[in-house]
Structure formats: C-alpha cells, structure tokens
Design an enzyme around this catalytic site. Sequence first.
Site, PDB file in Angstrom:
ATOM      1  N   ARG A 139      -2.906  -9.787  10.527  1.00 51.13           N
ATOM      2  CA  ARG A 139      -3.539  -8.476  10.737  1.00 51.13           C
ATOM      3  C   ARG A 139      -4.643  -8.679  11.757  1.00 51.13           C
ATOM      4  O   ARG A 139      -5.578  -9.441  11.535  1.00 51.13           O
ATOM      5  CB  ARG A 139      -4.117  -7.938   9.434  1.00 51.13           C
ATOM      6  CG  ARG A 139      -5.071  -6.779   9.670  1.00 51.13           C
ATOM      7  CD  ARG A 139      -5.456  -6.060   8.408  1.00 51.13           C
ATOM      8  NE  ARG A 139      -4.370  -5.224   7.937  1.00 51.13           N
ATOM      9  CZ  ARG A 139      -4.519  -4.223   7.068  1.00 51.13           C
ATOM     10  NH1 ARG A 139      -5.713  -3.930   6.589  1.00 51.13           N
ATOM     11  NH2 ARG A 139      -3.480  -3.521   6.669  1.00 51.13           N
ATOM     12  N   HIS A 159       1.883  -0.461  12.360  1.00 47.93           N
ATOM     13  CA  HIS A 159       1.760  -0.905  10.961  1.00 47.93           C
ATOM     14  C   HIS A 159       3.158  -0.844  10.320  1.00 47.93           C
ATOM     15  O   HIS A 159       3.414  -0.022   9.442  1.00 47.93           O
ATOM     16  CB  HIS A 159       0.752  -0.006  10.225  1.00 47.93           C
ATOM     17  CG  HIS A 159       0.224  -0.590   8.952  1.00 47.93           C
ATOM     18  ND1 HIS A 159       0.585  -1.846   8.499  1.00 47.93           N
ATOM     19  CD2 HIS A 159      -0.649  -0.089   8.029  1.00 47.93           C
ATOM     20  CE1 HIS A 159      -0.036  -2.078   7.358  1.00 47.93           C
ATOM     21  NE2 HIS A 159      -0.788  -1.039   7.050  1.00 47.93           N
ATOM     22  N   GLN A 165       3.800  -1.002   6.375  1.00 46.21           N
ATOM     23  CA  GLN A 165       3.460   0.239   5.668  1.00 46.21           C
ATOM     24  C   GLN A 165       4.631   1.219   5.749  1.00 46.21           C
ATOM     25  O   GLN A 165       4.993   1.856   4.756  1.00 46.21           O
ATOM     26  CB  GLN A 165       2.202   0.851   6.297  1.00 46.21           C
ATOM     27  CG  GLN A 165       1.785   2.155   5.666  1.00 46.21           C
ATOM     28  CD  GLN A 165       1.276   1.987   4.244  1.00 46.21           C
ATOM     29  OE1 GLN A 165       0.398   1.179   3.991  1.00 46.21           O
ATOM     30  NE2 GLN A 165       1.834   2.738   3.307  1.00 46.21           N
ATOM     31  N   ASP A 191      -3.859   9.959   7.723  1.00 43.50           N
ATOM     32  CA  ASP A 191      -4.555   8.666   7.736  1.00 43.50           C
ATOM     33  C   ASP A 191      -5.998   8.941   8.165  1.00 43.50           C
ATOM     34  O   ASP A 191      -6.314  10.056   8.610  1.00 43.50           O
ATOM     35  CB  ASP A 191      -3.832   7.724   8.731  1.00 43.50           C
ATOM     36  CG  ASP A 191      -4.406   6.308   8.734  1.00 43.50           C
ATOM     37  OD1 ASP A 191      -5.138   5.955   7.781  1.00 43.50           O
ATOM     38  OD2 ASP A 191      -4.117   5.559   9.683  1.00 43.50           O
ATOM     39  N   CYS A 200      -1.478   6.180   3.759  1.00 43.41           N
ATOM     40  CA  CYS A 200      -1.369   4.717   3.634  1.00 43.41           C
ATOM     41  C   CYS A 200      -2.517   4.130   2.832  1.00 43.41           C
ATOM     42  O   CYS A 200      -2.399   3.028   2.314  1.00 43.41           O
ATOM     43  CB  CYS A 200      -1.304   4.085   5.026  1.00 43.41           C
ATOM     44  SG  CYS A 200      -2.714   4.518   6.071  1.00 43.41           S
ATOM     45  N   ARG A 210       4.458  -1.229  -1.282  1.00 43.64           N
ATOM     46  CA  ARG A 210       4.130  -2.283  -0.312  1.00 43.64           C
ATOM     47  C   ARG A 210       4.604  -3.632  -0.848  1.00 43.64           C
ATOM     48  O   ARG A 210       5.149  -4.463  -0.122  1.00 43.64           O
ATOM     49  CB  ARG A 210       2.614  -2.340  -0.052  1.00 43.64           C
ATOM     50  CG  ARG A 210       2.030  -1.134   0.638  1.00 43.64           C
ATOM     51  CD  ARG A 210       2.484  -1.020   2.077  1.00 43.64           C
ATOM     52  NE  ARG A 210       2.155  -2.184   2.879  1.00 43.64           N
ATOM     53  CZ  ARG A 210       0.982  -2.432   3.449  1.00 43.64           C
ATOM     54  NH1 ARG A 210       0.011  -1.563   3.347  1.00 43.64           N
ATOM     55  NH2 ARG A 210       0.785  -3.531   4.172  1.00 43.64           N
TER      56      ARG A 210
END
Length: 300
Positions: A99, A126, A129, A219, A259, A287
């Site tokens: 990340r 991402h 996700q 988001d 998310c 996830r």
Amino acid sequence: MLTLADYSPEEIDYLLELAEEIKTKHKNGEIVQPLKGKILGMIFEKSSTRTRVSFESGIYQLGGTGLFLSSKDIQLGRGEPISDTAKVLSGYLDGIMIRTFSQADVEELAENASIPVINGLTDDYHPCQVLADLQTIKEVKGSLKGKKIAYIGDGNNMANSLMIGAAKMGLDVAIAAPEGYQPSPAITEKAKGFAVGTEVLVTSDPVEAVKDADVIYTDVWASMGQESEQLEREKHFANFQVNDELFSYAKTDAIFMHCLPAHRGEEVSAEVIDGKQSVVFQQAENRLHAQKALMVALMG
Ligand code: CP
Ligand code: NVA
C-alpha cells in the site's frame, strides 16, 4: 494484481467463485490451508485497518504467515531503491502486498520481483477492495450482469477501480463528481474500452448518476495524502452527500456501499450508512474472503 485492468472477466469470475467457496468453508468451520509455509510481506506506506487485518488474518487462516513491514521501519523508507527491495524480498517471501502512494512504484516493485505483487491501494487504484465489492453485490443482488453502480464523490482510486471492475463484469457505472475532481479521461477511456454493451458515465450531477441504480457507493472526500485539502474539498463536495434524498432517486431496493473508513455527515449521512440498505460491514468482511481467494490463486 496491480489493477483489475490486467485481469480478464473470466479470471475475475474465477476469483469471485473461489472467494465464495472459501467463505462458505470458513463459515462452516472447515480449516483449509493450501498456503502452509508461505509468507506474505505487507509493505505499508499509508495507514490501514481493513487491508492490514484482512490480509494478515487471511494468510494465517490459509496456513501461512504475514509480515507487517512499515515503510518507516524498512530501508525503503530511507531511500533504498524499490528495485533492490523487490529482489531482496523475492529471496525471502512468497508474495508481497504493498500500500503506497504512486502506482508507478508498485509497477516497479512487480517488474523487479520474481514473486506475486498485490496492490493494496495506491493513489490511482484499489483493486482488492473492488474484488470484495463485486463479491458483495453478487451476494446481495444475486448476479452482477445488468446491475448499475452509481459512485458519488471524489474521482479517486475507488472511482477508478470501480469503473474498471464494473465495466469488465457487465455492470453499468455512473460516476458523479464535481468538475475538477472527476476521474482522469485516460482511466475513463480505459474503462469504456472494457465495457461490452454497458455504460460508463461521468457526470457532475448526482441525481443523474443514481437514476435506476442498484448500488450507491461513496468514499471519503479527502483521501490519504490529501488531508491538507479537507476544507477546500468540503466546499466543492457539499452537494455530493449520499443521503435519504439522493437515495430516493435510485431503485427502491438499492444498497449503500462504502469502502470505509467513513465520515458521517460528510460524504454520507448517518441515516444512510447506519440504515437498512447499507451493506458496508458485509462488504468489509468480504475483503478477507476475496483476498484469501486472490492469495490462493497467486501464491498457491
Ligand atoms: N477500505 C480499506 O482499504 O480500508 P483500510 O484503509 O482500513 O485498509
Ligand atoms: N480513497 C481512500 C480509500 C481508503 C480505503 C483513500 O485513498 O484514502
């Protein structure tokens, strides 16, 4: 797994089916450990709750071990080249999850590593996700094809990955973001190129985007690394909150997704995220299952 753009719809389908199987077995208390002895290194240059804990729990459940590598503690944070880091870690590990900020850094890591590299979020994408999101939509709605996702808010990493994932898997996708905060034309065009008979729409009108939507997604307005822009962004995004009023323009059985982490009162009202149509915690749980499938496919 650097972006879902590199995966075919059949490969994504395969991962979703594997994720479902892994989830069912896990829920039934079956211990499945195809990754015994395997080690996943997890490099974090940004904060994380879900990504860190789901990858770490996931690799343990599959019989392997996860190593949390804060970029502050490893030499990468003191300027050791990414290419050297990739070659060294390839001698110790069976996979790397990273990340970080720049997508180019993840690509450089993957080019120089001889083991699988998984993008655990960059400024641009991402993908993990979105795998969990597709799994969740499939669970709740029964199928993916023909459904519509409306994403309201910042044209960020989530918007980019959702556009690509949706276009690949046969869902319509509409992104509503203020002018100046819309996804880049290059990524939008890329997503349109993957769509077969479905729509990829970018608009500045949230009501237009949510029309006939099965899923309303949002988001944060200021992503990690953009904290100093928070106040400025609040002004631009003021009309982009997902609330009951906006929901009333979608299908009556539309679900809400995020998310996480979320900011109640900013991108989403408390009544929506804590309401009956919200599936955010099922989404967060997935996830774990989606990434276990990914690790089995890549490291098994
Ligand atoms: N959704 C997500 O990636 O959460 P974290 O930042 O907590 O990992
Ligand atoms: N867009 C957010 C997602 C967090 C999971 C960020 O990059 O901070």
